[in-house]
Design an enzyme around this catalytic site. Structure first.
Site, PDB file in Angstrom:
ATOM      1  N   ARG A  18       0.835  -1.039  -0.031  1.00  0.00           N
ATOM      2  CA  ARG A  18      -0.066  -0.152   0.021  1.00  0.00           C
ATOM      3  C   ARG A  18       0.823   1.195   0.036  1.00  0.00           C
ATOM      4  O   ARG A  18       0.692   2.243  -0.550  1.00  0.00           O
ATOM      5  CB  ARG A  18      -1.055  -0.065   1.228  1.00  0.00           C
ATOM      6  CG  ARG A  18      -2.096  -0.977   1.084  1.00  0.00           C
ATOM      7  CD  ARG A  18      -2.867  -1.077   2.451  1.00  0.00           C
ATOM      8  NE  ARG A  18      -2.196  -1.403   3.518  1.00  0.00           N
ATOM      9  CZ  ARG A  18      -2.494  -1.124   4.679  1.00  0.00           C
ATOM     10  NH1 ARG A  18      -3.772  -0.511   4.975  1.00  0.00           N
ATOM     11  NH2 ARG A  18      -1.740  -1.341   5.589  1.00  0.00           N
ATOM     12  N   ASN A  36      -6.044  -2.798   1.906  1.00  0.00           N
ATOM     13  CA  ASN A  36      -6.102  -4.323   2.142  1.00  0.00           C
ATOM     14  C   ASN A  36      -7.468  -4.771   2.226  1.00  0.00           C
ATOM     15  O   ASN A  36      -8.244  -4.263   2.850  1.00  0.00           O
ATOM     16  CB  ASN A  36      -5.334  -4.735   3.353  1.00  0.00           C
ATOM     17  CG  ASN A  36      -3.821  -4.613   3.283  1.00  0.00           C
ATOM     18  OD1 ASN A  36      -3.226  -4.697   2.122  1.00  0.00           O
ATOM     19  ND2 ASN A  36      -3.147  -4.283   4.359  1.00  0.00           N
TER      20      ASN A  36
END
Length: 89
Positions: A18, A36
Site C-alpha cells: 500500500r 487491504n
C-alpha cells in the site's frame, strides 16, 4: 481522464504494497486509493490521464520488491473526480 479498479492477489499484504503504491501513484500524478481486503488481496483505484493510470496498473503486476503477485483483475469504471491518493481501511 480514466479510472481503473484493480484487485491484486498473492503475497501482497505485509510487504509495504500500500505505501509503495501510494508513493508510485504520487510520482505518476495519479489519484485514487489503495486498501487491504480481508481475504488477503489488495484493492486499488487509479484515476487520471490514461498513460499514468495504465502505468500504475502495470506497476500492480509486480508491486514492491517483497511482493509476489499471482493475479491482477482490472476493471474499467467511470471516474469520480477524486483529488488525492490515499491509503484507506
Amino acid at each position: 481522464m480514466i479510472r481503473r479498479r484493480v484487485l491484486v492477489s498473492g503475497t501482497v499484504q505485509g510487504v509495504f504494497f500500500r505505501d509503495s503504491c501510494r508513493r508510485a501513484a504520487a510520482e505518476a500524478e495519479v489519484v485514487g486509493w489503495v486498501r487491504n481486503l480481508p481475504d488477503g488481496r489488495v484493492e486499488a483505484v487509479f484515476e487520471g490521464d490514461p498513460d499514468p493510470v495504465e502505468q500504475m496498473v502495470a506497476w500492480t503486476h509486480h508491486g514492491p520488491p517483497r511482493a509476489v503477485v499471482d493475479h491482477v483483475e482490472v476493471h474499467e469504471e467511470q471516474p469520480e473526480g477524486l483529488l488525492v491518493f490515499a491509503i484507506t481501511t
